[in-house]
Scaffold this active site. Structure first.
Site, mmCIF file in Angstrom:
data_model
loop_
_atom_site.group_PDB
_atom_site.id
_atom_site.type_symbol
_atom_site.label_atom_id
_atom_site.label_comp_id
_atom_site.label_asym_id
_atom_site.label_seq_id
_atom_site.Cartn_x
_atom_site.Cartn_y
_atom_site.Cartn_z
ATOM 1 N N GLU A 35 0.880 -1.159 0.000
ATOM 2 C CA GLU A 35 0.000 0.000 0.000
ATOM 3 C C GLU A 35 0.923 1.216 0.000
ATOM 4 O O GLU A 35 1.817 1.305 0.839
ATOM 5 C CB GLU A 35 -0.875 -0.007 1.260
ATOM 6 C CG GLU A 35 -1.883 1.112 1.218
ATOM 7 C CD GLU A 35 -2.821 1.139 2.423
ATOM 8 O OE1 GLU A 35 -2.761 0.238 3.268
ATOM 9 O OE2 GLU A 35 -3.598 2.104 2.495
ATOM 10 N N ARG A 261 5.647 -13.009 9.733
ATOM 11 C CA ARG A 261 6.212 -11.694 9.462
ATOM 12 C C ARG A 261 7.577 -11.572 10.100
ATOM 13 O O ARG A 261 7.915 -12.312 11.013
ATOM 14 C CB ARG A 261 5.367 -10.493 9.922
ATOM 15 C CG ARG A 261 4.247 -10.689 10.780
ATOM 16 C CD ARG A 261 3.493 -9.439 11.252
ATOM 17 N NE ARG A 261 4.094 -8.153 11.119
ATOM 18 C CZ ARG A 261 3.641 -7.199 10.304
ATOM 19 N NH1 ARG A 261 2.600 -7.435 9.536
ATOM 20 N NH2 ARG A 261 4.214 -6.029 10.275
ATOM 21 N N LYS A 271 4.447 0.776 9.275
ATOM 22 C CA LYS A 271 4.542 2.072 8.613
ATOM 23 C C LYS A 271 3.871 3.161 9.435
ATOM 24 O O LYS A 271 4.331 4.294 9.470
ATOM 25 C CB LYS A 271 3.889 1.983 7.225
ATOM 26 C CG LYS A 271 4.785 1.328 6.193
ATOM 27 C CD LYS A 271 4.107 1.254 4.849
ATOM 28 C CE LYS A 271 3.109 0.125 4.820
ATOM 29 N NZ LYS A 271 2.556 -0.121 3.477
HETATM 30 P P1 ATP Z 1 2.683 -2.109 7.854
HETATM 31 O O1 ATP Z 1 1.934 -2.808 8.952
HETATM 32 O O2 ATP Z 1 4.092 -1.824 8.164
HETATM 33 O O3 ATP Z 1 1.944 -0.925 7.321
HETATM 34 P P2 ATP Z 1 1.526 -3.615 5.814
HETATM 35 O O4 ATP Z 1 1.397 -5.090 5.908
HETATM 36 O O5 ATP Z 1 0.335 -2.813 6.044
HETATM 37 O O6 ATP Z 1 2.722 -3.173 6.714
HETATM 38 P P3 ATP Z 1 1.639 -3.452 3.005
HETATM 39 O O7 ATP Z 1 2.150 -2.343 2.186
HETATM 40 O O8 ATP Z 1 0.202 -3.741 3.003
HETATM 41 O O9 ATP Z 1 2.153 -3.181 4.459
HETATM 42 O O10 ATP Z 1 2.454 -4.782 2.744
HETATM 43 C C1 ATP Z 1 2.923 -5.252 1.519
HETATM 44 C C2 ATP Z 1 3.348 -6.683 1.704
HETATM 45 O O11 ATP Z 1 4.419 -6.766 2.643
HETATM 46 C C3 ATP Z 1 2.239 -7.536 2.265
HETATM 47 O O12 ATP Z 1 2.188 -8.733 1.527
HETATM 48 C C4 ATP Z 1 2.618 -7.770 3.681
HETATM 49 O O13 ATP Z 1 2.128 -9.001 4.136
HETATM 50 C C5 ATP Z 1 4.144 -7.716 3.628
HETATM 51 N N1 ATP Z 1 4.716 -7.313 4.908
HETATM 52 C C6 ATP Z 1 4.463 -6.197 5.607
HETATM 53 N N2 ATP Z 1 5.122 -6.187 6.781
HETATM 54 C C7 ATP Z 1 5.844 -7.331 6.816
HETATM 55 C C8 ATP Z 1 6.739 -7.910 7.765
HETATM 56 N N3 ATP Z 1 7.042 -7.309 8.909
HETATM 57 N N4 ATP Z 1 7.292 -9.102 7.459
HETATM 58 C C9 ATP Z 1 7.010 -9.718 6.302
HETATM 59 N N5 ATP Z 1 6.183 -9.229 5.368
HETATM 60 C C10 ATP Z 1 5.588 -8.054 5.615
HETATM 61 MG MG MG Z 2 -1.294 -2.081 5.589
#
Ligand code: ATP
Ligand code: MG
Length: 557
Positions: A35, A261, A271
């Site tokens: 995102e 994760r 983020k």
């Molecule tokens: P955040 O919680 O930091 O905002 P998010 O999961 O909302 O992270 P996205 O941009 O939606 O962030 O994630 C893109 C991809 O990265 C998704 O497939 C998500 O599962 C993966 N991802 C995000 N954080 C992690 C993590 N700590 N370890 C492994 N994969 C991750």
């Molecule tokens: Mg997210």
């Protein structure tokens, strides 16, 4: 074959099985779906490595898809940074897609669900809807709008998108099962109203699809075969599959697979939390070298290879856990050790005068660039009567086990001579101003006498051939392993007040005047450093990427 199988992670095993069984015509297609609401962190790197890695390994393709279905938090700045960071890690996508490109297809799918009696407009408040959800052990309550006529829902859905409906006034919900044991199946919201313009579609839409509705469908529209995501989405999988069942009219199906994760000690990995640090100016920006963002790590001097090696070493499992920051630092050290030039840098300088060395003499000392890699060759280091040494490499009244400079002792000046300390000059308060020594001309590096046993070797920089530098010493951003362990505390109060120490008036060898921002070095005996983007030829600025040794092992206790 068995041997090989063992080393496959569980995702590779699934992929190989699917290939053997000819699923989806033997195609492999993955996607990385960020995102664009912040910069990527090292957790995302874990997802990137498996998404792109699987495609590379099995001759498939991996696309980059921006999951931009929520206009409130998204921005082009983030889109650009995400692309840059993926490339920096060494991966390349086949296509770039935006979930917002599917807004029309998603809308049409929603209309299809409505027409089939599988979705309805709910005009209750968010609180009322939440109250009716029930609990995991008690069924929810059906909305009074659940069975309204299809024609009414169709009309209101159009209205939701017209701009006439205020935010929060109505939502579109899938009609699934309010008694399901999976809370996500209890008539999930699939569309809501947002009046903020979207960074790509502007004011065209007012009704926006929710993540669960958009994600699996985007996978389907693109032809994704393996939709890899983190474990928190495991409970969403039945809903992912339910939507696909309503949509798909062929054999083809994307499959969602969840992995653990990445969580790291002494930092935060979300983020939203990182944005808080940026907005409240608790760090200098997304690229602050203390941040766990890829842009921060790049600025700090971490190599993409070290990040990939670290991620390889921790692997992919079905269990959530926390990884130790020192493992990542170990990977960084290991990679830099192999590849960077050793240089002389003095962080806290004091002047050493070699009283028996001729005043105008300058010698060039051969010095090896990297003992780990002979192909990196050697260079000449200038030596003269006065040199900068580290203040703590001299002690007037030293304990027995002190093997550096103290009156009467001998040490080796790295790549130069053995010297014997003869004393020092102090001011009235007893502060040491200069250190004196005599050198032994027979001990020049390479001469037989140079092999004479001395207990210590110290680094130095010729005063006449040194450059001034600023050195930024970084440490962990938080004082505790898990800044969220104590629910009573604000994680921002747990930041390490010493996570950045700026040292001015440091001395480095002349050789570094040609170095460019990003260039990486080892300062002998101290650590790995790189040139910061703030650096100018007049004011060199170095970041400490990582110290030579892990000092945290004993520190915390
Ligand atoms: P955040 O919680 O930091 O905002 P998010 O999961 O909302 O992270 P996205 O941009 O939606 O962030 O994630 C893109 C991809 O990265 C998704 O497939 C998500 O599962 C993966 N991802 C995000 N954080 C992690 C993590 N700590 N370890 C492994 N994969 C991750
Ligand atoms: Mg997210």
């Amino acid at each position: 074959m068995e041997e090989n199988k063992k080393s496959l992670n569980f995702i590779e095993q699934i992929v190989e099985k699917d290939l053997r069984e000819g699923h989806n015509d033997g195609r492999i297609q993955t996607r990385f779906p960020p995102e664009p609401n912040g910069y990527l962190h090292i957790g995302h790197a874990k997802a990137i490595c498996i998404d792109f890695g699987i495609a590379e390994k099995y001759n498939g393709i991996c696309n980059l898809r921006f999951d931009d279905t929520n206009p409130v938090k998204e921005d082009v700045e983030y889109v650009d940074s995400i692309m840059k960071d993926i490339n920096w890690l060494g991966f390349h996508w086949d296509n770039v897609y935006y979930a917002s490109d599917y807004f029309q297809q998603l809308w049409d799918f929603a209309i299809k669900l409505i027409n089939e009696g599988k979705a309805y407009i709910d005009e209750q408040s968010a609180e009322d809807i939440a109250k009716q959800k029930g609990t995991p052990t008690t069924p929810g309550t059906e909305s009074p709008f659940r069975n309204r006529p299809i024609s009414e829902t169709l009309e209101l859905f159009q209205k939701m998108n017209s701009g006439d409906v205020p935010e929060g006034k109505m939502v579109l919900r899938a009609k699934i099962d309010m008694a399901s044991s999976n809370m996500h199946m209890r008539d999930p919201i699939i569309y809501r109203v947002i009046h903020i313009p979207h960074h790509r579609t502007g004011n065209q839409w007012k009704a926006y699809p929710m993540y669960d509705f958009a994600h699996g469908e985007s996978d389907y529209f693109e032809g994704v075969t393996h939709s890899l995501c983190t474990l928190e989405f495991e409970v969403h999988r039945p809903l992912y599959d339910w939507f696909l069942d309503q949509l798909a009219d062929t054999e083809y199906r994307p499959q969602q697979i969840e992995f653990n994760r990445l969580n790291l000690t002494y930092t935060v990995m979300s983020k939203r939390k990182l944005l808080e640090l940026v907005q409240e100016k608790l760090v200098s920006g997304w690229d602050d070298p203390r941040m766990p963002t890829l842009t921060g790590m790049r600025r700090r001097g971490y190599t993409p290879q070290s990040i990939r090696n670290f991620i390889d070493s921790i692997g992919y499992t079905k269990y959530d856990g926390v990884n130790d920051m020192s493992l990542l630092e170990h990977a960084v050290r290991e990679d830099l050790n192999k590849h960077v030039t050793r240089v002389s840098g003095v962080i806290d300088p004091i002047k050493l005068i070699i009283t028996n060395y001729p005043e105008d003499m300058v010698e060039e000392m051969e010095t090896i660039n990297n003992p780990e890699d002979a192909t990196m060759g050697s260079r000449k280091l200038k030596f003269s009567r006065e040199a900068w040494i580290e203040r703590d490499d001299f002690m007037e009244d030293a304990p027995k086990k002190y093997f550096r400079l103290t009156p009467g002792s001998e040490v080796r000046l790295k790549s130069a001579y053995i010297i014997k300390c003869t004393g020092c000059k102090k001011d009235e308060e007893g502060n040491i101003l200069e250190v004196y020594a005599e050198y032994d001309p027979q001990t020049k590096s390479g001469m037989p006498e140079a092999n004479r046993k001395v207990k210590g070797t110290i680094h130095w920089v010729s005063v006449a051939h040194s450059l001034n530098a600023e050195v930024r010493l970084y440490d962990r951003l938080f004082m505790v392993e898990d800044p969220f362990a104590d629910k009573e505390k604000d994680f921002k109060d747990l930041m390490n007040p010493n996570s950045l120490i700026v040292k001015k008036g440091c001395k480095v060898e002349e050789y570094l005047n040609e170095a460019k921002p990003g260039d990486r070095f080892q300062f002998q005996r101290i650590g790995y450093f790189n040139i910061d983007s703030d650096s100018t030829p007049q004011n060199l600025v170095f970041n400490r990427t990582v110290a030579l040794r892990d000092s945290w092992k004993n520190k915390g206790e």
